[in-house]
Design a protein around this motif. Structure first.
Motif, PDB file in Angstrom:
ATOM      1  N   HIS A  73      19.039 -18.769  22.660  1.00 20.53           N
ATOM      2  CA  HIS A  73      19.221 -17.749  21.616  1.00 20.53           C
ATOM      3  C   HIS A  73      20.611 -17.133  21.717  1.00 20.53           C
ATOM      4  O   HIS A  73      21.280 -16.895  20.701  1.00 20.53           O
ATOM      5  CB  HIS A  73      18.135 -16.677  21.768  1.00 20.53           C
ATOM      6  CG  HIS A  73      17.922 -15.860  20.538  1.00 20.53           C
ATOM      7  ND1 HIS A  73      17.013 -14.824  20.481  1.00 20.53           N
ATOM      8  CD2 HIS A  73      18.502 -15.897  19.314  1.00 20.53           C
ATOM      9  CE1 HIS A  73      17.044 -14.272  19.289  1.00 20.53           C
ATOM     10  NE2 HIS A  73      17.936 -14.911  18.558  1.00 20.53           N
ATOM     11  N   TYR A  74      21.053 -16.895  22.927  1.00 20.72           N
ATOM     12  CA  TYR A  74      22.382 -16.310  23.167  1.00 20.72           C
ATOM     13  C   TYR A  74      23.477 -17.233  22.623  1.00 20.72           C
ATOM     14  O   TYR A  74      24.381 -16.792  21.917  1.00 20.72           O
ATOM     15  CB  TYR A  74      22.566 -16.068  24.665  1.00 20.72           C
ATOM     16  CG  TYR A  74      23.973 -15.678  25.073  1.00 20.72           C
ATOM     17  CD1 TYR A  74      24.497 -14.434  24.729  1.00 20.72           C
ATOM     18  CD2 TYR A  74      24.771 -16.557  25.820  1.00 20.72           C
ATOM     19  CE1 TYR A  74      25.785 -14.075  25.106  1.00 20.72           C
ATOM     20  CE2 TYR A  74      26.051 -16.204  26.200  1.00 20.72           C
ATOM     21  CZ  TYR A  74      26.554 -14.974  25.843  1.00 20.72           C
ATOM     22  OH  TYR A  74      27.826 -14.616  26.217  1.00 20.72           O
ATOM     23  N   ARG A  75      23.395 -18.527  22.944  1.00 27.10           N
ATOM     24  CA  ARG A  75      24.407 -19.475  22.470  1.00 27.10           C
ATOM     25  C   ARG A  75      24.413 -19.558  20.947  1.00 27.10           C
ATOM     26  O   ARG A  75      25.473 -19.596  20.315  1.00 27.10           O
ATOM     27  CB  ARG A  75      24.163 -20.856  23.084  1.00 27.10           C
ATOM     28  CG  ARG A  75      24.498 -20.937  24.568  1.00 27.10           C
ATOM     29  CD  ARG A  75      24.532 -22.388  25.036  1.00 27.10           C
ATOM     30  NE  ARG A  75      23.224 -23.032  24.894  1.00 27.10           N
ATOM     31  CZ  ARG A  75      22.288 -23.029  25.837  1.00 27.10           C
ATOM     32  NH1 ARG A  75      22.504 -22.405  26.996  1.00 27.10           N
ATOM     33  NH2 ARG A  75      21.130 -23.647  25.642  1.00 27.10           N
ATOM     34  N   GLN A  76      23.219 -19.584  20.369  1.00 21.16           N
ATOM     35  CA  GLN A  76      23.126 -19.662  18.910  1.00 21.16           C
ATOM     36  C   GLN A  76      23.747 -18.442  18.247  1.00 21.16           C
ATOM     37  O   GLN A  76      24.467 -18.552  17.251  1.00 21.16           O
ATOM     38  CB  GLN A  76      21.661 -19.805  18.481  1.00 21.16           C
ATOM     39  CG  GLN A  76      21.029 -21.136  18.834  1.00 21.16           C
ATOM     40  CD  GLN A  76      21.679 -22.283  18.079  1.00 21.16           C
ATOM     41  OE1 GLN A  76      22.361 -23.121  18.659  1.00 21.16           O
ATOM     42  NE2 GLN A  76      21.484 -22.319  16.778  1.00 21.16           N
ATOM     43  N   MET A  77      23.470 -17.272  18.789  1.00 17.89           N
ATOM     44  CA  MET A  77      24.011 -16.036  18.220  1.00 17.89           C
ATOM     45  C   MET A  77      25.535 -15.993  18.352  1.00 17.89           C
ATOM     46  O   MET A  77      26.239 -15.603  17.410  1.00 17.89           O
ATOM     47  CB  MET A  77      23.382 -14.823  18.903  1.00 17.89           C
ATOM     48  CG  MET A  77      21.975 -14.505  18.427  1.00 17.89           C
ATOM     49  SD  MET A  77      21.350 -12.966  19.131  1.00 17.89           S
ATOM     50  CE  MET A  77      20.037 -12.596  17.956  1.00 17.89           C
TER      51      MET A  77
END
Length: 363
Positions: free
Chosen positions: A273-277
Motif C-alpha cells: 500500500h505504501y509503494r502504491q501511494m
C-alpha cells in the motif's frame, strides 16, 4: 568569509582587485597585512563596507556545534558559505540578547529531557519533548513561533545559496536555525522539526561517522514530533485512501509524502500500500510541490517585532547592517520569507535602550 558570502573564488577576487592569487592567499592565511588602499580595492570587489575588514574576527560555529546537512551535490564552497552566514547570524543573535528581553532558551538535549533515556530513539525523544513542552498530541499550529518561544533564532538561506538546505547550531545558550525559503510551507515545517531533532538528539556533531544515520534519525524525530502516534490514530477513519492523505496533510501541516511515510512507520499501511501511494503521489506532482494546499509559510513573530521597533525609531536594515559591518542587502537576505521586507530607515545609530519582546506562540 566575504568571498564565501559572495560566492567568489580566490582567483576571481585576485583578478578583480589587481593582486596576485599568491598574495591574496597570504592575506587570507594571515601571513601578510594589506595596505588600507588594497583593503579598499578588496572591499569594492566584494561589495562589502571597508569597515568589515577591520572588525575583530567573527566567531564561526565549531564543528562540534554545527548541524550541516551534507549532500553529494554540495560543494565545499557551500559549506563555507553556510558557516559564514552562521557567523553573521551569531552576531545578530548577540545583539538581540543585548538589546531585548527575549524568551529564555528552552531547547534541551536528550539527556535533559525528563524520564528520557540517554539512548532513546527518535520516536521516544520526540514524545518526551512534546511532554516536556506540554504540547499533548495535537498538531503544532506554528513551528517558527514554537521554536522562537523556546529561545531559537530563525534565519533564511536564499539567493546564491539555493544548494544549501536547512542547518542549525547552538550559539551560547541559544539555538540558531537556517531555512531555505524556496520550499513549500509543509516542507519548511518539516525542516524546522528536522533541525530540532538534530539539536535535541545529536549535541552538535558535524563529523560524526555515520552522517546518513544521523539524518535518518532527524527525519524520524521530525515525523514523530509533527505527527505523534496517538494523534494520528485519533484522526483516522476506516481504510486509508489518497483523499485521506490530503486530509491528514492539511490537519497536521506536513507534506502528503511525509504523511505517507509516517503511516508506514506506524504500520498503518502495508509495504505494498505504501509503494502504491508513493507512486500515485509522484504521478500527481507531490514530490516537488503540494497540489491543492492552501497552507501559508510561517513567518517570524520575533523579527516582525524587532523590525517594527526599529521602524518606530526611523531605522531599518541599514542600522542592522552597520552593527556587523555588512550591506543592508545582506540583512535582507537573512530574513527572506520570514518577514515582509519593505522596511526603510536611515543608517544612523542612536543610543538604544533595552526593549522587551514577548514572543507568544499557540501550540
Amino acid at each position: 568569509m566575504a568571498r564565501s558570502l559572495r560566492g567568489m573564488t580566490a582567483t576571481a577576487l585576485a583578478k578583480s582587485a589587481a593582486v596576485t592569487p599568491e598574495w591574496l592567499s597570504k592575506v587570507e592565511r594571515n601571513r601578510t597585512t594589506p595596505s588600507d588602499e588594497l583593503v579598499g580595492r578588496l572591499a569594492k570587489s566584494l561589495d562589502f563596507p571597508e569597515e568589515f575588514f577591520y572588525r575583530d574576527p567573527a566567531p564561526l560555529p565549531s564543528s562540534e556545534a554545527f548541524h550541516f546537512r551534507a549532500s553529494s551535490k554540495l560543494a565545499q564552497k557551500d559549506e563555507s558559505a553556510a558557516r559564514s552566514l552562521a557567523s553573521l547570524a551569531s552576531e545578530l543573535s548577540e545583539w538581540m540578547d543585548r538589546t531585548y528581553e527575549l524568551p529564555t532558551p528552552g531547547i534541551p538535549e536528550i539527556q535533559e529531557l525528563a524520564d528520557a533515556d540517554v539512548d532513546a530513539g527518535p520516536d521516544i525523544a520526540a514524545g518526551a519533548l512534546r511532554n516536556f513542552w506540554g504540547l499533548g498530541t495535537a498538531p503544532v499550529s506554528n513551528m517558527v513561533g514554537l521554536l522562537e518561544s523556546k529561545g531559537a533564532r530563525v534565519f533564511s538561506v536564499s539567493g546564491n545559496y539555493q544548494a544549501i538546505d536547512a542547518f542549525s547550531f547552538r550559539h551560547g545558550r541559544s539555538s540558531i536555525v537556517f531555512l531555505n525559503p524556496s520550499k513549500s510551507a509543509e516542507r519548511l515545517r518539516f525542516d524546522l522539526a528536522h533541525e530540532l531533532g538534530h539539536l535535541v538528539l545529536h549535541g552538535g556533531s558535524l563529523y560524526e561517522e555515520d552522517s546518513k544515520l544521523r539524518e535518518r534519525q532527524a527525519n524520524d524525530f521530525a515525523s514523530a514530533f509533527l505527527m505523534p502516534r496517538a494523534g494520528i490514530l485519533g484522526s483516522l477513519r476506516g481504510n486509508i485512501t489518497l483523499a485521506d492523505l490530503t486530509r491528514l496533510r492539511d490537519t497536521w501541516k506536513v507534506s502528503a509524502m511525509a504523511t505517507t511515510v509516517r503511516l508506514h512507520q506506524l504500520n498503518l499501511i502495508s509495504d505494498w500500500h505504501y509503494r502504491q501511494m508513493c507512486q500515485e503521489l509522484a504521478k500527481r506532482g507531490f514530490r516537488r510541490s503540494e497540489p491543492g494546499s492552501t497552507l501559508i509559510s510561517e513567518s517570524s513573530s520575533l523579527w516582525a517585532q524587532i523590525l517594527n521597533d526599529l521602524r518606530e525609531d526611523g531605522l531599518g536594515f541599514p542600522y542592522l547592517a552597520n552593527l556587523i559591518g555588512v550591506r543592508a542587502s545582506d540583512i535582507r537576505a537573512l530574513l527572506v520569507g520570514l518577514v515582509p521586507l519593505a522596511i526603510n530607515g536611515g543608517a544612523t545609530q542612536p543610543t538604544r535602550g533595552a526593549g522587551k519582546l514577548h514572543v507568544v506562540s499557540s501550540s
